[in-house]
Design an enzyme around this catalytic site. Structure first.
Site, PDB file in Angstrom:
ATOM      1  N   ARG A 114       0.818  -1.237   0.000  1.00 40.67           N
ATOM      2  CA  ARG A 114       0.000   0.000   0.000  1.00 40.67           C
ATOM      3  C   ARG A 114       0.838   1.268   0.000  1.00 40.67           C
ATOM      4  NH1 ARG A 114      -2.465  -3.428   3.409  1.00 40.67           N
ATOM      5  NH2 ARG A 114      -4.375  -4.330   2.569  1.00 40.67           N
ATOM      6  N   LYS A 136       2.389  11.808 -10.521  1.00 41.64           N
ATOM      7  CA  LYS A 136       1.467  10.951 -11.286  1.00 41.64           C
ATOM      8  C   LYS A 136       2.232   9.706 -11.708  1.00 41.64           C
ATOM      9  CE  LYS A 136      -1.601  14.322 -13.495  1.00 41.64           C
ATOM     10  NZ  LYS A 136      -2.036  14.834 -14.815  1.00 41.64           N
ATOM     11  N   GLU A 178       7.897  19.936 -24.296  1.00 45.08           N
ATOM     12  CA  GLU A 178       7.273  20.241 -22.989  1.00 45.08           C
ATOM     13  C   GLU A 178       7.877  21.522 -22.391  1.00 45.08           C
ATOM     14  OE1 GLU A 178       4.701  18.570 -21.747  1.00 45.08           O
ATOM     15  OE2 GLU A 178       4.829  16.537 -22.592  1.00 45.08           O
ATOM     16  N   LYS A 218       6.521  23.669 -12.973  1.00 46.70           N
ATOM     17  CA  LYS A 218       5.740  22.465 -12.666  1.00 46.70           C
ATOM     18  C   LYS A 218       5.579  22.304 -11.149  1.00 46.70           C
ATOM     19  CE  LYS A 218       4.446  17.876 -13.677  1.00 46.70           C
ATOM     20  NZ  LYS A 218       4.479  16.702 -14.528  1.00 46.70           N
ATOM     21  N   GLU A 228      -4.993  17.886  -9.521  1.00 44.09           N
ATOM     22  CA  GLU A 228      -5.551  18.429 -10.762  1.00 44.09           C
ATOM     23  C   GLU A 228      -7.038  18.744 -10.673  1.00 44.09           C
ATOM     24  OE1 GLU A 228      -3.597  17.078 -14.461  1.00 44.09           O
ATOM     25  OE2 GLU A 228      -5.614  16.716 -15.182  1.00 44.09           O
ATOM     26  N   ARG A 232      -3.758  22.762 -12.249  1.00 45.07           N
ATOM     27  CA  ARG A 232      -2.781  21.851 -12.857  1.00 45.07           C
ATOM     28  C   ARG A 232      -3.099  21.570 -14.333  1.00 45.07           C
ATOM     29  NH1 ARG A 232       0.093  16.501 -10.071  1.00 45.07           N
ATOM     30  NH2 ARG A 232       1.268  15.919 -11.917  1.00 45.07           N
ATOM     31  N   ASN A 236      -1.610  20.875 -19.324  1.00 45.24           N
ATOM     32  CA  ASN A 236      -2.109  20.088 -20.455  1.00 45.24           C
ATOM     33  C   ASN A 236      -2.257  20.930 -21.726  1.00 45.24           C
ATOM     34  OD1 ASN A 236      -2.301  17.839 -18.828  1.00 45.24           O
ATOM     35  ND2 ASN A 236      -4.385  18.321 -18.188  1.00 45.24           N
ATOM     36  N   HIS A 239      -2.201  19.310 -25.106  1.00 47.89           N
ATOM     37  CA  HIS A 239      -2.272  17.858 -24.891  1.00 47.89           C
ATOM     38  C   HIS A 239      -3.570  17.207 -25.360  1.00 47.89           C
ATOM     39  CE1 HIS A 239       1.474  18.278 -22.802  1.00 47.89           C
ATOM     40  NE2 HIS A 239       1.493  17.019 -22.442  1.00 47.89           N
ATOM     41  N   HIS A 243      -2.673  14.176 -27.450  1.00 52.40           N
ATOM     42  CA  HIS A 243      -2.972  12.782 -27.050  1.00 52.40           C
ATOM     43  C   HIS A 243      -3.704  12.044 -28.157  1.00 52.40           C
ATOM     44  CE1 HIS A 243      -2.614  13.656 -22.478  1.00 52.40           C
ATOM     45  NE2 HIS A 243      -1.552  13.013 -22.907  1.00 52.40           N
ATOM     46  N   HIS A 255       5.643  11.225 -27.594  1.00 57.59           N
ATOM     47  CA  HIS A 255       4.671  12.070 -26.896  1.00 57.59           C
ATOM     48  C   HIS A 255       4.950  13.554 -27.191  1.00 57.59           C
ATOM     49  CE1 HIS A 255       2.065  13.548 -23.716  1.00 57.59           C
ATOM     50  NE2 HIS A 255       3.080  14.240 -23.227  1.00 57.59           N
TER      51      HIS A 255
HETATM   52  N1  NAD Z   1       3.766  11.034 -14.889  1.00 59.24           N
HETATM   53  C1  NAD Z   1       3.740  12.135 -15.613  1.00 59.24           C
HETATM   54  O1  NAD Z   1       3.397  13.219 -15.148  1.00 59.24           O
HETATM   55  C2  NAD Z   1       4.195  12.055 -17.040  1.00 59.24           C
HETATM   56  C3  NAD Z   1       4.367  13.239 -17.765  1.00 59.24           C
HETATM   57  C4  NAD Z   1       4.846  13.147 -19.063  1.00 59.24           C
HETATM   58  C5  NAD Z   1       5.121  11.902 -19.629  1.00 59.24           C
HETATM   59  N2  NAD Z   1       4.910  10.764 -18.889  1.00 59.24           N
HETATM   60  C6  NAD Z   1       5.203   9.439 -19.465  1.00 59.24           C
HETATM   61  O2  NAD Z   1       6.584   9.399 -19.833  1.00 59.24           O
HETATM   62  C7  NAD Z   1       6.753   8.529 -20.945  1.00 59.24           C
HETATM   63  C8  NAD Z   1       7.538   9.263 -22.012  1.00 59.24           C
HETATM   64  O3  NAD Z   1       8.786   9.621 -21.485  1.00 59.24           O
HETATM   65  P1  NAD Z   1      10.151   9.324 -22.265  1.00 59.24           P
HETATM   66  O4  NAD Z   1      10.133   9.987 -23.574  1.00 59.24           O
HETATM   67  O5  NAD Z   1      11.251   9.637 -21.307  1.00 59.24           O
HETATM   68  O6  NAD Z   1      10.008   7.761 -22.556  1.00 59.24           O
HETATM   69  P2  NAD Z   1      10.868   6.451 -22.313  1.00 59.24           P
HETATM   70  O7  NAD Z   1      11.044   6.167 -20.879  1.00 59.24           O
HETATM   71  O8  NAD Z   1      10.183   5.407 -23.118  1.00 59.24           O
HETATM   72  O9  NAD Z   1      12.301   6.790 -22.941  1.00 59.24           O
HETATM   73  C9  NAD Z   1      12.445   7.001 -24.333  1.00 59.24           C
HETATM   74  C10 NAD Z   1      13.617   6.176 -24.880  1.00 59.24           C
HETATM   75  O10 NAD Z   1      14.864   6.727 -24.439  1.00 59.24           O
HETATM   76  C11 NAD Z   1      15.719   5.688 -23.923  1.00 59.24           C
HETATM   77  N3  NAD Z   1      16.601   6.319 -22.949  1.00 59.24           N
HETATM   78  C12 NAD Z   1      16.314   6.667 -21.677  1.00 59.24           C
HETATM   79  N4  NAD Z   1      17.329   7.375 -21.151  1.00 59.24           N
HETATM   80  C13 NAD Z   1      18.288   7.448 -22.091  1.00 59.24           C
HETATM   81  C14 NAD Z   1      19.569   8.056 -22.144  1.00 59.24           C
HETATM   82  N5  NAD Z   1      20.061   8.751 -21.114  1.00 59.24           N
HETATM   83  N6  NAD Z   1      20.296   7.932 -23.282  1.00 59.24           N
HETATM   84  C15 NAD Z   1      19.802   7.252 -24.344  1.00 59.24           C
HETATM   85  N7  NAD Z   1      18.583   6.691 -24.369  1.00 59.24           N
HETATM   86  C16 NAD Z   1      17.844   6.782 -23.243  1.00 59.24           C
HETATM   87  C17 NAD Z   1      14.751   4.685 -23.356  1.00 59.24           C
HETATM   88  O11 NAD Z   1      15.370   3.423 -23.212  1.00 59.24           O
HETATM   89  C18 NAD Z   1      13.631   4.725 -24.417  1.00 59.24           C
HETATM   90  O12 NAD Z   1      13.956   3.922 -25.524  1.00 59.24           O
HETATM   91  C19 NAD Z   1       5.364   8.132 -21.396  1.00 59.24           C
HETATM   92  O13 NAD Z   1       5.080   6.834 -20.921  1.00 59.24           O
HETATM   93  C20 NAD Z   1       4.464   9.150 -20.728  1.00 59.24           C
HETATM   94  O14 NAD Z   1       3.154   8.665 -20.469  1.00 59.24           O
HETATM   95  C21 NAD Z   1       4.468  10.830 -17.620  1.00 59.24           C
HETATM   96 ZN    ZN Z   2       3.139  15.858 -21.850  1.00 60.73          ZN
END
Ligand code: NAD
Ligand code: ZN
Length: 350
Positions: A114, A136, A178, A218, A228, A232, A236, A239, A243, A255
């Site tokens: 939990r 999140k 972003e 942020k 949110e 917050r 978006n 977005h 999305h 994204h």
């Molecule tokens: N929780 C939130 O508030 C929030 C906000 C925005 C996005 N997200 C989520 O984040 C994800 C997108 O983030 P992302 O683009 O970082 O995705 P990701 O984690 O899939 O990373 C993208 C790619 O980069 C590679 N990688 C990671 N670090 C690296 C480095 N230092 N050097 C080389 N390659 C590297 C990874 O292996 C992957 O192939 C989505 O799942 C999205 O839903 C969450």
């Molecule tokens: Zn985003």
């Protein structure tokens, strides 16, 4: 090193410009057991196995790459791994990776016993400026992306800028989308910096300042409206449309690339409904294009509209958008008609 404080269900700090090895050392000294998750790429290129081997209370769990890791089968294996490691309430999880890994790790920590403590060590620009800050967490399912999750803030976010060196230009630019969003909704200084550092390699030179400024915004917004209820939602901006096309591409586009098109859409919509000046709309296009980010789409309107209606951020059946009155002044747009959306779409259709 700089800190930014976030106040959510507990207070925590984002530490900018650390070395991840020192952070892992400290975390391993403050818990009896530490469960570390990271994708193979990070494990191999940053020698995690050798490093963690020297800390005898850590367990390393390698997660699949990219979006595939945000899956119930992976969570199931992590729970099993945490069980085998004997992770108790006072122990902790560390997620080292991009936004997919910090979303997954945060969710695993939220659900184990939990809720156990977790720490984020983001390795992509998108994760540094956005995903790892704000609490999140979540995974995907066949029903949709990010529909299963929890608000569960980390104990700390530790940003090691050296990770950016191995990031592809494409992933760096996707993260910049972003940052550009934050520039338009709150901090116009970001836009000035980006205009004078007008390609990916120049933007790398100012990444620390861009990351700091984005997180300050942020952190401020999340601290005022963690769950949110309204404020917050300004994060978006771009977005709702973003999305929809991200989903239509079956997540083939990043994204940040989808958000890039969504930002231009939101700016055009703001031109129609709020009188946002043409020069500000054009500034969206010109800044995004400097980093080869897309500003138009070939995807057809009808399915985009359908997906925007089913966006989880929609409330009831009403379509909501964040618009801009001017730079730094976001505005909530409710009940936007499909006619207006269609004429706006025509401005960004290829
Ligand atoms: N929780 C939130 O508030 C929030 C906000 C925005 C996005 N997200 C989520 O984040 C994800 C997108 O983030 P992302 O683009 O970082 O995705 P990701 O984690 O899939 O990373 C993208 C790619 O980069 C590679 N990688 C990671 N670090 C690296 C480095 N230092 N050097 C080389 N390659 C590297 C990874 O292996 C992957 O192939 C989505 O799942 C999205 O839903 C969450
Ligand atoms: Zn985003």
């Amino acid at each position: 090193m700089k800190h930014i404080a976030v106040s959510a269900e507990h207070e925590y700090r984002v530490h900018l410009n650390v070395h991840f090895e020192g952070v892992l050392n400290e975390i391993s000294q403050s818990h009896s057991k530490v469960f570390v998750i990271a994708p193979q790429y990070i494990v191999d290129n940053y020698h995690l196995t050798q490093f963690l081997h020297a800390l005898d209370n850590t367990t390393l769990f390698v997660v699949p790459d990219g979006e595939h890791q945000k899956d119930i089968s992976v969570i199931d294996q992590i729970w099993q791994g945490m069980g085998e490691a004997g992770l108790t309430r006072s122990d902790a999880l560390v997620a080292i990776g991009g936004g997919a890994t910090t979303d997954l790790g945060g969710f695993a920590a939220a659900t184990w016993l939990r809720g156990v403590a977790w720490y984020a060590i983001p390795t992509t620009l998108a994760a540094m400026v956005d995903a790892s800050v704000g609490g999140k967490t979540g995974i995907n399912s066949h029903i949709g992306k990010n529909l299963i999750g929890s608000f569960h803030s980390p104990r700390g976010v530790h940003i090691d800028l050296r990770f950016l060196k191995t990031l592809s230009d494409r992933d760096f630019a996707a993260g910049l989308a972003e940052v550009i969003k934050v520039g338009f909704i709150r901090d116009s200084e970001i836009l000035d910096i980006l205009q004078s550092h007008n390609n990916v390699s120049k933007a790398h030179e100012v990444s620390e300042e861009l990351i700091f400024r984005s997180i300050v915004v942020k952190a401020d917004v999340v601290s005022q409206d963690f769950q949110e209820s309204k404020l917050r939602e300004i994060l978006n901006y771009g977005h709702t449309f973003g999305h929809a096309i991200e989903k239509m591409s079956h997540y083939e586009i990043r994204h940040g690339e989808a958000v890039s098109v969504g930002l231009v859409f939101a700016a055009e919509l703001s031109g129609k409904l709020l009188g946002l000046k043409e020069e500000v709309i054009e500034l969206h296009r010109s800044i995004l294009q400097q980093y080869d980010l897309p500003t138009s789409t070939k995807m057809p309107f009808a399915p985009i509209l359908e997906l925007m209606r089913s966006d989880k951020k929609a409330r009831g059946s009403s379509l909501r958008f964040i618009g801009l009155n001017s730079i730094g002044s976001p505005h909530w747009l409710e009940d936007v008609t499909s006619d207006i959306l269609e004429t706006t779409y025509e401005r960004i259709a290829e």
